[in-house]
Design a protein around this motif. Structure first.
Motif, PDB file in Angstrom:
ATOM      1  N   ASP A  45      47.296  53.658  25.262  1.00 27.69           N
ATOM      2  CA  ASP A  45      45.887  53.398  24.980  1.00 27.69           C
ATOM      3  C   ASP A  45      45.264  52.652  26.153  1.00 27.69           C
ATOM      4  N   TYR A  46      44.026  52.968  26.472  1.00 28.51           N
ATOM      5  CA  TYR A  46      43.363  52.319  27.596  1.00 28.51           C
ATOM      6  C   TYR A  46      41.891  52.111  27.292  1.00 28.51           C
ATOM      7  N   ILE A  47      41.293  51.214  28.053  1.00 28.72           N
ATOM      8  CA  ILE A  47      39.854  51.001  27.973  1.00 28.72           C
ATOM      9  C   ILE A  47      39.299  51.063  29.390  1.00 28.72           C
ATOM     10  N   ARG A  48      37.997  51.274  29.485  1.00 29.97           N
ATOM     11  CA  ARG A  48      37.352  51.291  30.807  1.00 29.97           C
ATOM     12  C   ARG A  48      36.633  49.965  31.021  1.00 29.97           C
ATOM     13  N   ILE A  49      36.860  49.371  32.177  1.00 28.35           N
ATOM     14  CA  ILE A  49      36.217  48.102  32.499  1.00 28.35           C
ATOM     15  C   ILE A  49      35.622  48.183  33.900  1.00 28.35           C
ATOM     16  N   PRO A  50      34.634  47.352  34.205  1.00 23.08           N
ATOM     17  CA  PRO A  50      34.012  47.402  35.533  1.00 23.08           C
ATOM     18  C   PRO A  50      34.922  46.853  36.623  1.00 23.08           C
ATOM     19  N   LEU A  51      34.927  47.536  37.751  1.00 25.22           N
ATOM     20  CA  LEU A  51      35.644  47.080  38.934  1.00 25.22           C
ATOM     21  C   LEU A  51      34.628  46.557  39.927  1.00 25.22           C
ATOM     22  N   TYR A  52      34.818  45.315  40.353  1.00 20.58           N
ATOM     23  CA  TYR A  52      33.938  44.714  41.350  1.00 20.58           C
ATOM     24  C   TYR A  52      34.609  44.737  42.717  1.00 20.58           C
ATOM     25  N   ALA A  53      33.877  44.401  43.730  1.00 24.69           N
ATOM     26  CA  ALA A  53      34.416  44.361  45.084  1.00 24.69           C
ATOM     27  C   ALA A  53      35.607  43.426  45.147  1.00 24.69           C
ATOM     28  N   ASN A  54      36.388  43.569  46.213  1.00 25.57           N
ATOM     29  CA  ASN A  54      37.666  42.878  46.310  1.00 25.57           C
ATOM     30  C   ASN A  54      37.600  41.387  46.034  1.00 25.57           C
ATOM     31  N   LEU A  55      38.563  40.951  45.265  1.00 28.33           N
ATOM     32  CA  LEU A  55      38.762  39.523  45.044  1.00 28.33           C
ATOM     33  C   LEU A  55      39.674  39.034  46.149  1.00 28.33           C
ATOM     34  N   CYS A  56      39.336  37.931  46.773  1.00 28.02           N
ATOM     35  CA  CYS A  56      40.180  37.407  47.832  1.00 28.02           C
ATOM     36  C   CYS A  56      41.180  36.418  47.266  1.00 28.02           C
ATOM     37  N   CYS A  57      42.454  36.679  47.468  1.00 26.76           N
ATOM     38  CA  CYS A  57      43.501  35.743  47.070  1.00 26.76           C
ATOM     39  C   CYS A  57      44.017  35.044  48.315  1.00 26.76           C
ATOM     40  N   GLY A  58      43.131  34.744  49.227  1.00 26.20           N
ATOM     41  CA  GLY A  58      43.455  34.006  50.433  1.00 26.20           C
ATOM     42  C   GLY A  58      42.559  32.792  50.484  1.00 26.20           C
ATOM     43  N   ASP A  59      41.595  32.811  51.357  1.00 28.87           N
ATOM     44  CA  ASP A  59      40.701  31.667  51.505  1.00 28.87           C
ATOM     45  C   ASP A  59      39.320  31.900  50.878  1.00 28.87           C
ATOM     46  N   GLY A  60      39.209  32.922  50.044  1.00 28.61           N
ATOM     47  CA  GLY A  60      37.927  33.202  49.390  1.00 28.61           C
ATOM     48  C   GLY A  60      37.254  34.394  50.041  1.00 28.61           C
ATOM     49  N   GLY A  61      36.483  35.126  49.299  1.00 37.90           N
ATOM     50  CA  GLY A  61      35.829  36.300  49.851  1.00 37.90           C
ATOM     51  C   GLY A  61      34.622  36.682  49.035  1.00 37.90           C
ATOM     52  N   PHE A  62      33.726  37.434  49.602  1.00 40.15           N
ATOM     53  CA  PHE A  62      32.498  37.805  48.917  1.00 40.15           C
ATOM     54  C   PHE A  62      32.768  38.813  47.814  1.00 40.15           C
ATOM     55  N   VAL A  63      32.079  38.633  46.707  1.00 37.60           N
ATOM     56  CA  VAL A  63      32.153  39.547  45.578  1.00 37.60           C
ATOM     57  C   VAL A  63      30.755  40.093  45.316  1.00 37.60           C
ATOM     58  N   GLU A  64      30.588  41.376  45.396  1.00 37.54           N
ATOM     59  CA  GLU A  64      29.278  41.984  45.182  1.00 37.54           C
ATOM     60  C   GLU A  64      28.871  41.848  43.722  1.00 37.54           C
ATOM     61  N   ASP A  65      27.598  41.726  43.499  1.00 39.58           N
ATOM     62  CA  ASP A  65      27.094  41.617  42.142  1.00 39.58           C
ATOM     63  C   ASP A  65      27.155  42.950  41.404  1.00 39.58           C
ATOM     64  N   ASN A  66      27.055  44.038  42.153  1.00 42.44           N
ATOM     65  CA  ASN A  66      27.027  45.335  41.490  1.00 42.44           C
ATOM     66  C   ASN A  66      28.429  45.863  41.207  1.00 42.44           C
ATOM     67  N   ILE A  67      28.520  46.709  40.213  1.00 44.64           N
ATOM     68  CA  ILE A  67      29.789  47.310  39.820  1.00 44.64           C
ATOM     69  C   ILE A  67      30.076  48.505  40.717  1.00 44.64           C
ATOM     70  N   ILE A  68      31.293  48.575  41.231  1.00 42.86           N
ATOM     71  CA  ILE A  68      31.689  49.712  42.062  1.00 42.86           C
ATOM     72  C   ILE A  68      31.884  50.943  41.186  1.00 42.86           C
ATOM     73  N   GLU A  69      32.623  50.776  40.100  1.00 43.11           N
ATOM     74  CA  GLU A  69      32.903  51.867  39.181  1.00 43.11           C
ATOM     75  C   GLU A  69      33.550  51.291  37.923  1.00 43.11           C
ATOM     76  N   ILE A 110      36.853  51.637  35.572  1.00 42.80           N
ATOM     77  CA  ILE A 110      38.206  52.151  35.713  1.00 42.80           C
ATOM     78  C   ILE A 110      38.989  51.999  34.416  1.00 42.80           C
ATOM     79  N   PRO A 111      39.967  52.885  34.175  1.00 46.57           N
ATOM     80  CA  PRO A 111      40.794  52.754  32.978  1.00 46.57           C
ATOM     81  C   PRO A 111      41.924  51.760  33.200  1.00 46.57           C
ATOM     82  N   VAL A 112      42.175  50.898  32.224  1.00 42.87           N
ATOM     83  CA  VAL A 112      43.320  49.992  32.258  1.00 42.87           C
ATOM     84  C   VAL A 112      43.964  49.994  30.871  1.00 42.87           C
ATOM     85  N   PRO A 113      45.288  49.820  30.796  1.00 42.80           N
ATOM     86  CA  PRO A 113      45.953  49.779  29.485  1.00 42.80           C
ATOM     87  C   PRO A 113      45.348  48.682  28.612  1.00 42.80           C
TER      88      PRO A 113
END
Length: 208
Positions: free
Chosen positions: A78-102, A104-107
């Motif tokens: 079973d899966y649901i669709r959720i919004p994918l945003y721009a890359n999350l930075c797991c380093g020193d921080g990074g920009f996240v766009e306000d708009n949804i890229i697409e 995507i299905p996730v379990p």
């Protein structure tokens, strides 16, 4: 237009060489050449994220989500669709766009239908000791508060987000990396830009 043609066309539009793309994606020049010739059809999410970033296009242009959806269907997951945003930075921080890229299905296992979720692709290795590595798909439950010791997605400054473990100590907020090579982010209590965006609910590993 096939993806191989999109990659080549966009690279030339930006006046980038094969070496430029190879360095940005941490692959060999030969690999980029094979992408453009269509010899390599599948890429890791981390490669897709890096390629999309250097070509300044959405990851959804490079690869759709129909394949994952078919895998879940055929496996009876079973899966649901959720919004994918721009890359999350797991380093020193990074920009996240306000708009949804697409979307995507996730379990859906472990997720509540009464909650809202969003996904981002990990970019970096500051959370590797928590099992999060570059290219992993991170599913967050939307919330504006997490408990002490919980891993979440946090906005440190305007439109800057990072994935860290939330820690309160001596009336101070600290965002803890799970990798000793990275520094703790100490939050000024007066920082009005700081906010919690969500708590980590699921890690979908990036595999070959």
């Amino acid at each position: 237009m096939d993806i191989k043609d999109i990659i080549k066309k966009r690279r030339k539009e930006l006046k980038l060489t094969l070496i430029d793309i190879a360095k940005a994606c941490d692959v060999s020049e030969a690999t980029v050449s094979r992408w453009e010739s269509g010899d390599i059809g599948d890429m890791k999410r981390s490669r897709i994220a890096s390629l999309a970033r250097v070509l300044q296009i959405s990851p959804s242009i490079i690869v759709g989500n129909e394949e994952d959806e078919e895998i879940y269907k055929s496996a009876g997951i079973d899966y649901i669709r959720i919004p994918l945003y721009a890359n999350l930075c797991c380093g020193d921080g990074g920009f996240v766009e306000d708009n949804i890229i697409e979307y995507i299905p996730v379990p859906s296992k472990g997720l509540s239908m009464s909650s809202e979720y969003f996904a981002q692709i990990a970019d970096g290795y500051s959370m590797k000791d928590a099992g999060i590595t570059n290219g992993d798909l991170l599913v967050f439950e939307k919330t504006n508060r997490v408990d002490n010791g919980v891993i979440g997605c946090f906005c440190v400054d305007e439109n800057i987000a990072t994935c860290k473990k939330y820690t309160e100590r001596n009336n101070m907020i600290m965002l803890m990396p799970m990798n000793s090579d990275y520094d703790v982010i100490i939050i000024d209590p007066m920082n009005s830009s700081f906010r919690c965006l969500g708590k980590l609910k699921k890690i979908i590993k990036d595999i070959e």
